[in-house]
Design an enzyme around this catalytic site. Structure first.
Site, PDB file in Angstrom:
ATOM      1  N   VAL A 258       2.362   0.026   1.533  1.00  0.00           N
ATOM      2  CA  VAL A 258       3.056   1.471   1.902  1.00  0.00           C
ATOM      3  C   VAL A 258       2.086   2.378   1.687  1.00  0.00           C
ATOM      4  O   VAL A 258       0.516   2.429   1.524  1.00  0.00           O
ATOM      5  CB  VAL A 258       3.422   2.483  -0.064  1.00  0.00           C
ATOM      6  CG1 VAL A 258       3.197   4.219   0.513  1.00  0.00           C
ATOM      7  CG2 VAL A 258       4.372   1.641  -1.050  1.00  0.00           C
TER       8      VAL A 258
ATOM      9  N   ALA B 145      -3.711   4.436   1.967  1.00  0.00           N
ATOM     10  CA  ALA B 145      -1.998   2.818   1.688  1.00  0.00           C
ATOM     11  C   ALA B 145      -2.863   2.094   0.076  1.00  0.00           C
ATOM     12  O   ALA B 145      -3.585   2.588  -0.621  1.00  0.00           O
ATOM     13  CB  ALA B 145      -2.394   1.953   3.032  1.00  0.00           C
ATOM     14  N   LYS B 146      -2.018   1.461   0.340  1.00  0.00           N
ATOM     15  CA  LYS B 146      -1.943   0.015  -1.251  1.00  0.00           C
ATOM     16  C   LYS B 146      -0.861  -0.778  -0.771  1.00  0.00           C
ATOM     17  O   LYS B 146       0.406  -0.098  -0.602  1.00  0.00           O
ATOM     18  CB  LYS B 146      -1.754   1.302  -2.215  1.00  0.00           C
ATOM     19  CG  LYS B 146      -2.274   0.063  -3.736  1.00  0.00           C
ATOM     20  CD  LYS B 146      -3.793   0.299  -3.777  1.00  0.00           C
ATOM     21  CE  LYS B 146      -4.443  -0.034  -5.076  1.00  0.00           C
ATOM     22  NZ  LYS B 146      -5.771   0.811  -4.586  1.00  0.00           N
ATOM     23  N   GLY B 147      -0.846  -2.130  -1.442  1.00  0.00           N
ATOM     24  CA  GLY B 147       0.243  -2.948  -1.101  1.00  0.00           C
ATOM     25  C   GLY B 147      -0.108  -4.229  -2.377  1.00  0.00           C
ATOM     26  O   GLY B 147      -0.998  -3.818  -2.363  1.00  0.00           O
TER      27      GLY B 147
END
Ligand code: NAD
Length: 414
Positions: free
Chosen positions: A54, A99-101
């Site tokens: 994301v 962001a992160k994932g």
């Protein structure tokens, strides 16, 4: 968790009187990417996983955030954590967005070869949306320097030599000195600033720490080095206390050898959940989300809480702590040391020039101190708590960058 980060955002947006449409723009992720990863397991059977990234906001620079490998990893978790990264990078004023994932795999049941294949499969599918100037992943729960090295290698196959595509890499592969202890060091820095304001020094206080992994153990080691007594530590295996102060180095060695603090002979054992209400001056939650809740918050005895973990305090608990007069140094400030040194690592990669540990640490101390002071100024400006002030500072910085990028027919003030 998404609801909680939106709650804190909206509380700060109310202070700034932000219109609904602007809130929506600032809360909505720029892009969400979901991929299917299929690998052949060691037993010859196919394994299928879902990977997420994301990308929340890039008004202030390339997006930045961890990559988590966990069976419970899903889009909502990634979205909440990506959102927090946008505000965190803005609070410490590093030129990144958020962001992160992650991948919904369970590394504890996988071989290293399977993990390698999952990681390279993820990069193969994400290579168009990540990169040193777009989105730069880093380690998070269950990912480490080794995984970051694999990502760099795989991405470089397509894009050419690109050490700046990930941070938290091994030192032998363009990682940075000081990155491993950076989040714990940042926790120590903001606690030093808070104590100084109260006319105290480290030797005046006792400290309880929840979580003894990367963040908790490094914070405890550094804070003990400054002269504070670490009187209680709890992790997933149990708790251990010593009113005369635990030998943190010995506890770290024990934990490395035994997988947890349980059984350590330098203190008395206790049930791990008691750590939140331990009779200590300072509490450092450095384990999981939602550790301080409406049920245990009324029993908190610490006068300062430093949030080493992301999202350790629920909104209901936050309100209770406010009424109790506890100073809560919020996650988006307190644990920003990691992303700050990630920025230093990226800057070193871009310049092809390595800094020594002393320089990394002193630049980190300065950044954390400046961020703490900037949040303090906003607290005084609006007479608000520290978490709301950190969000206000971050929203202003992101908002100003966003409007400076475009032509607007009317003036928007942040
Ligand atoms: P880690 O996996 O190294 O350590 C986690 C610790 O939490 C372990 O000691 C584990 O035993 C403990 N724990 C798990 N369940 C527990 C329970 N029920 N009660 C008590 N302890 C429990 O993880 P980490 O990297 O130290 O991250 C900890 C937190 O800090 C996470 O919220 C993470 O998102 C956040 N964080 C980490 C970094 C970083 O640089 N590592 C940066 C910013 C924020």
């Amino acid at each position: 968790m998404l609801a909680e980060s939106h709650f804190y955002f909206n509380r700060a947006a109310d202070v700034l009187d932000l219109p609904e449409k602007i809130r929506l723009v600032l809360l909505t992720p720029r892009r969400t990417v979901k991929v299917e990863i299929v690998i052949e397991g060691d037993d010859g059977e196919l394994q299928v996983y879902t990977g997420f990234r994301v990308q929340h906001n890039m008004a202030r620079g390339p997006m930045k955030g961890g990559l988590r490998y966990h069976p419970a990893m899903d889009e909502e978790h990634a979205a909440a954590l990506a959102n927090l990264m946008t505000w965190k990078t803005a609070v410490v004023d590093v030129p990144f967005g958020g962001a992160k994932g992650g991948i919904n795999c369970d590394p504890s049941t996988m071989s290293e070869r399977e993990l390698f294949d999952v990681t390279t499969g993820f990069v193969e599918q994400m290579k168009e949306v990540i990169g040193p100037t777009t989105d730069i992943p880093a380690p998070d729960v269950n990912t480490n320097a080794k995984v970051m090295g694999w990502i760099m290698h795989e991405y470089s196959k397509y894009a050419g030599f690109s050490p700046g595509v990930v941070t938290g890499k091994p030192l032998d592969l363009f990682g940075s000195e000081g990155r491993n202890a950076a989040t714990g060091r940042g926790v120590m820095d903001v606690l030093a600033a808070a104590l100084e304001e109260q006319g105290k020094s480290f030797s005046d206080v006792t400290v309880a720490v929840q979580g003894f992994g990367n963040v908790g153990s490094n914070a405890a080691l550094l804070i003990a080095e400054q002269g504070a007594k670490i009187i209680a530590v709890a992790d997933h295996t149990g708790g251990v206390s010593n009113s005369a102060g635990l030998d943190v180095n010995a506890l770290a060695a024990w934990t490395t050898a035994n997988g947890g603090v349980k059984g350590f002979e330098g203190g008395a054992a206790f049930e791990r959940s008691k750590i939140i209400t331990w009779d200590a001056d300072v509490l450092i939650p450095a384990a999981l989300e939602d550790s301080i809740t409406k049920d245990n918050a009324p029993g908190v005895k610490a006068s300062i809480i430093v949030e080493g973990a992301n999202g350790p305090t629920t909104p209901e608990a936050d309100e209770i702590l406010g009424k109790l007069g506890v100073l809560v140094i919020p996650d988006i400030l307190a644990n920003a040391g990691g992303v700050t040194v990630s920025y230093f690592e990226w800057a070193q990669n871009v310049q092809q020039f390595a800094w020594d540990e002393e320089r990394v640490n002193s630049e980190l101390d300065k950044k954390m101190r400046r961020a703490y002071d900037a949040v303090r100024v906003v607290m005084k400006e609006f007479e608000i708590d520290m978490r709301t002030a950190a969000f206000v500072l971050a929203i202003r910085r992101v908002g100003k960058a966003a409007i400076a990028r475009v032509h607007l027919s009317r003036d928007l003030k942040f």
